[in-house]
Design a protein around this motif. Structure first.
Motif, PDB file in Angstrom:
ATOM      1  N   ASP A 101      -6.148  15.099 -19.450  1.00  0.00           N
ATOM      2  CA  ASP A 101      -6.696  14.384 -20.609  1.00  0.00           C
ATOM      3  C   ASP A 101      -5.636  14.227 -21.696  1.00  0.00           C
ATOM      4  N   LEU A 102      -4.903  15.302 -21.915  1.00  0.00           N
ATOM      5  CA  LEU A 102      -3.955  15.325 -23.023  1.00  0.00           C
ATOM      6  C   LEU A 102      -2.733  14.454 -22.759  1.00  0.00           C
ATOM      7  N   GLN A 103      -2.401  14.251 -21.493  1.00  0.00           N
ATOM      8  CA  GLN A 103      -1.194  13.493 -21.173  1.00  0.00           C
ATOM      9  C   GLN A 103      -1.239  12.081 -21.748  1.00  0.00           C
ATOM     10  N   SER A 104      -2.361  11.397 -21.552  1.00  0.00           N
ATOM     11  CA  SER A 104      -2.463  10.026 -22.070  1.00  0.00           C
ATOM     12  C   SER A 104      -2.474  10.022 -23.594  1.00  0.00           C
ATOM     13  N   ILE A 105      -3.086  11.052 -24.180  1.00  0.00           N
ATOM     14  CA  ILE A 105      -3.103  11.164 -25.644  1.00  0.00           C
ATOM     15  C   ILE A 105      -1.691  11.376 -26.168  1.00  0.00           C
ATOM     16  N   LYS A 106      -0.956  12.261 -25.509  1.00  0.00           N
ATOM     17  CA  LYS A 106       0.424  12.546 -25.907  1.00  0.00           C
ATOM     18  C   LYS A 106       1.290  11.299 -25.786  1.00  0.00           C
ATOM     19  N   ASP A 107       1.134  10.566 -24.693  1.00  0.00           N
ATOM     20  CA  ASP A 107       1.924   9.348 -24.488  1.00  0.00           C
ATOM     21  C   ASP A 107       1.633   8.317 -25.572  1.00  0.00           C
ATOM     22  N   LYS A 108       0.360   8.204 -25.944  1.00  0.00           N
ATOM     23  CA  LYS A 108      -0.017   7.241 -26.983  1.00  0.00           C
ATOM     24  C   LYS A 108       0.643   7.592 -28.313  1.00  0.00           C
ATOM     25  N   PHE A 109       0.582   8.866 -28.678  1.00  0.00           N
ATOM     26  CA  PHE A 109       1.172   9.277 -29.950  1.00  0.00           C
ATOM     27  C   PHE A 109       2.690   9.105 -29.948  1.00  0.00           C
ATOM     28  N   ARG A 110       3.322   9.487 -28.868  1.00  0.00           N
ATOM     29  CA  ARG A 110       4.784   9.388 -28.818  1.00  0.00           C
ATOM     30  C   ARG A 110       5.248   7.937 -28.862  1.00  0.00           C
ATOM     31  N   ALA A 111       4.435   7.043 -28.332  1.00  0.00           N
ATOM     32  CA  ALA A 111       4.773   5.623 -28.405  1.00  0.00           C
ATOM     33  C   ALA A 111       4.786   5.128 -29.847  1.00  0.00           C
ATOM     34  N   HIS A 112       4.086   5.862 -30.720  1.00  0.00           N
ATOM     35  CA  HIS A 112       4.043   5.503 -32.138  1.00  0.00           C
ATOM     36  C   HIS A 112       4.946   6.398 -32.984  1.00  0.00           C
ATOM     37  N   GLY A 113       5.830   7.141 -32.328  1.00  0.00           N
ATOM     38  CA  GLY A 113       6.815   7.923 -33.068  1.00  0.00           C
ATOM     39  C   GLY A 113       6.402   9.327 -33.434  1.00  0.00           C
ATOM     40  N   VAL A 114       5.236   9.776 -32.949  1.00  0.00           N
ATOM     41  CA  VAL A 114       4.778  11.129 -33.259  1.00  0.00           C
ATOM     42  C   VAL A 114       5.431  12.114 -32.291  1.00  0.00           C
ATOM     43  N   GLU A 115       6.086  13.125 -32.827  1.00  0.00           N
ATOM     44  CA  GLU A 115       6.672  14.176 -32.004  1.00  0.00           C
ATOM     45  C   GLU A 115       5.876  15.460 -32.208  1.00  0.00           C
ATOM     46  N   PHE A 116       5.913  16.323 -31.203  1.00  0.00           N
ATOM     47  CA  PHE A 116       5.124  17.549 -31.239  1.00  0.00           C
ATOM     48  C   PHE A 116       6.025  18.775 -31.264  1.00  0.00           C
ATOM     49  N   THR A 117       5.539  19.835 -31.923  1.00  0.00           N
ATOM     50  CA  THR A 117       6.289  21.076 -31.999  1.00  0.00           C
ATOM     51  C   THR A 117       6.554  21.620 -30.602  1.00  0.00           C
ATOM     52  N   LYS A 118       7.806  21.695 -30.208  1.00  0.00           N
ATOM     53  CA  LYS A 118       8.244  22.240 -28.919  1.00  0.00           C
ATOM     54  C   LYS A 118       7.701  21.469 -27.720  1.00  0.00           C
TER      55      LYS A 118
END
Length: 245
Positions: A206-223
């Motif tokens: 579930d989280l993979q698609s969410i993560k991909d969406k955010f990263r496509a908009h420049g959002v980076e995650f801690t570690k």
């Protein structure tokens, strides 16, 4: 909306063709309090924990609306309204004199305590979990610390050595009413019901698609992903310890 704590939020009502759905929306914990200018990249572990709770049926349906047009340091967490929700803090002493209802509440508090230790959560105080109208547990606010290894987590569950968080003193007495054997039985039945091993995989998917969406908009995650995999592995290790008791 929740009025206390550092993550006070708002009520959002979404109209759609089937009617309207109510959500409680707040920022991720790493966003920092509203009165501070400090901002930090969001942590995937927090988002994953929400999806895992949803998957096992111990938390509300959750969405993570995109906020990247404003900032890449803030992620919104929108949890769907839980029908008939009774927050633990709002339960009156008088209604807890009903033996049957008291037993249900005690079981849900034991389940919340189990989740606190199993998923490495913190700040699971009386305002942050409750019972649905069907008397299912619903955990809807917390933060992830993930500091305990499997043996320590199990010991803290059996010996009641962990702390829910501030403001849980009254309902902690209900937890203490459940003796060790009762807590073991509740834990075993809950683990069977939650099917955590399978849902760890599904929640990560579930989280993979969410993560991909955010990263496509420049959002980076801690570690990022590496830290998430360590978190999932630690849950698996603690799960094995609890299943062996």
């Amino acid at each position: 909306a929740k009025e206390g704590g550092t993550r006070s939020g708002i009520i959002v009502i979404v109209d759609h063709c089937q009617g309207a759905t109510k959500y409680f929306m707040k920022t991720n914990h790493d966003a920092g309090p509203a009165e501070s200018a400090d901002r930090f990249p969001p942590n995937l572990k927090e988002l994953f924990a929400y999806k895992l709770l949803e998957r096992i049926g111990a938390g509300p349906i959750v969405h993570f609306p995109d906020n990247s047009y404003t900032t890449v340091f803030v992620v919104y967490i929108a949890t769907e309204e839980v029908q008939g929700l009774r927050v633990i803090k709002e339960l009156g002493d008088e209604e807890l004199t009903d033996g049957g209802f008291r037993s249900i509440v005690r079981e849900k508090i034991v389940q919340a305590y189990l989740i606190l230790l199993l998923f490495g959560l913190a700040d699971l105080n009386e305002e942050n979990f409750g019972l649905s109208g069907k008397h299912d547990l619903s955990v809807f606010d917390f933060w992830v610390n993930n500091i305990n290894g499997p043996d320590k987590a199990l010991t803290e569950f059996l010996n009641l050595e962990a702390n829910f968080g501030m403001g849980c003193e009254n309902r902690y007495l209900l937890l203490k009413e459940a003796n060790e054997e009762s807590r073991r039985m509740i834990a075993k039945e809950s683990l069977k019901q939650w099917n955590i091993s399978e849902n760890l995989v599904l929640a990560e998917r579930d989280l993979q698609s969410i993560k991909d969406k955010f990263r496509a908009h420049g959002v980076e995650f801690t570690k990022g992903t590496e830290d998430l995999h360590k978190y999932i592995s630690s849950i698996s290790d603690r799960l094995k310890a609890f299943e062996s008791m």
